[in-house]
Design a protein around this motif. Structure first.
Motif: not given
Ligand code: CIZ
Length: 307
Positions: A235-256
């Motif tokens: 679960i990500i507690g920062t500005e939503v833009g970071l979700l893009h890099q998190l998902e891109k760098q970790n395609p097998e993991k889930k980010f909310y």
């Protein structure tokens, strides 16, 4: 899928970039289209370092104005552009030079450490700058036991937990409105849906949010943590833009997102249209008074020296 008109804009941007020997640096909070097109995507510390290393004659900073000012203060001979004049940081505007002068008068022995997310004229009055990735190290490394710190109070309180030094907050209550969107109830709701997810939060979040987290860090630190973790959901507690890099760098993991409304409206003012226009017209060029640029540049360089 890239829309056809976006495809044309992207082609033009890439062509102009080559023609003009320009580079595009984007912050982790930018919209995905900009992040995808950039030569480099990072936090403000990473962008500052990269801008110094690059040979390009023109550097377009897709990020908040203080990031473009940092790039200019470190690269006086290069042309630094920002695609939108609306991409400013409201928190940076919470601290003025006169606030710093008044605080210095009251606390003459204190060192002034400013978060890079501050106005460039304010940074010209700092002993050193810091980012959220290195604030603890900078405050512990600087010579002096009393610190005037601003403008983000939450980051200051986070640092306070890792230092014996006296921290005086400047202003008393500076904050980032995007990080203020997180609530304990909201995060617990997301956690109820994803009970195995770890909670990662930014030190600009309120203390009650920091206290309920599994990890506190800057965007670059969150990216590193998520990559190295054996866990698969976050679960990500920062500005939503970071979700893009998190998902891109970790395609097998889930980010909310811990809150869908944690959006930096100003950073989202940069888009493919104004980036294209920026390269076409070489606008908006960042200009800083030379004395301010030199003094602020010294405070930024001091940050690099200290860590
Ligand atoms: O320092 C930065 O780039 C900001 C604004 C956030 C972060 O943690 O990366």
């Amino acid at each position: 899928m890239i829309a056809v008109n976006n495809k044309e804009k992207i082609e033009k941007i890439l062509e102009l970039k080559k023609q003009k020997n320009a580079a595009i640096l984007a912050h982790n909070y930018q919209i995905p289209e900009i992040q995808e097109l950039a030569d480099y995507v990072a936090d403000s510390l990473g962008l500052a370092k990269k801008a110094q290393e690059m040979e390009s004659e023109i550097i377009v900073i897709c990020g908040a104005d203080f990031m473009a000012e940092t790039a200019k203060a470190l690269n006086l001979k290069k042309k630094i552009l920002i695609p939108s004049l609306e991409a400013n940081c409201p928190m940076a505007r919470m601290l003025s030079v006169s606030d710093i002068k008044r605080a210095k008068q009251k606390n003459p022995n204190a060192k002034v450490i400013l978060y890079v997310n501050s106005r460039i004229d304010a940074r010209a009055h700092a002993d050193a700058c810091c980012t959220s990735a290195n604030a603890i190290e900078i405050i512990n490394a600087i010579d002096g036991d009393e610190i005037l710190f601003g403008p983000d109070k939450n980051l200051g309180m986070y640092v306070k937990k890792h230092t014996d030094k006296k921290i005086i907050y400047l202003p008393e209550n500076g904050y980032c409105y995007a990080h203020k969107q997180f609530t304990k109830e909201g995060i617990l709701e997301v956690k109820a849906e994803h009970p195995n997810a770890l909670i990662l939060v930014h030190p600009e979040c309120d203390m009650n949010i920091q206290e309920m987290s599994d990890y506190i860090g800057s965007t670059s630190q969150m990216l590193k943590y998520a990559k190295e973790s054996n866990e698969n959901e976050f679960i990500i507690g920062t500005e939503v833009g970071l979700l893009h890099q998190l998902e891109k760098q970790n395609p097998e993991k889930k980010f909310y997102p811990g809150c869908d409304d944690a959006v930096c409206i100003q950073q989202k003012k940069i888009n493919l249209d104004n980036l294209l226009e920026s390269l076409e017209k070489e606008q908006y060029e960042v200009k800083i008074d030379s004395e301010i640029a030199e003094k602020a540049g010294n405070a930024i360089r001091k940050m690099f020296e200290l860590v």
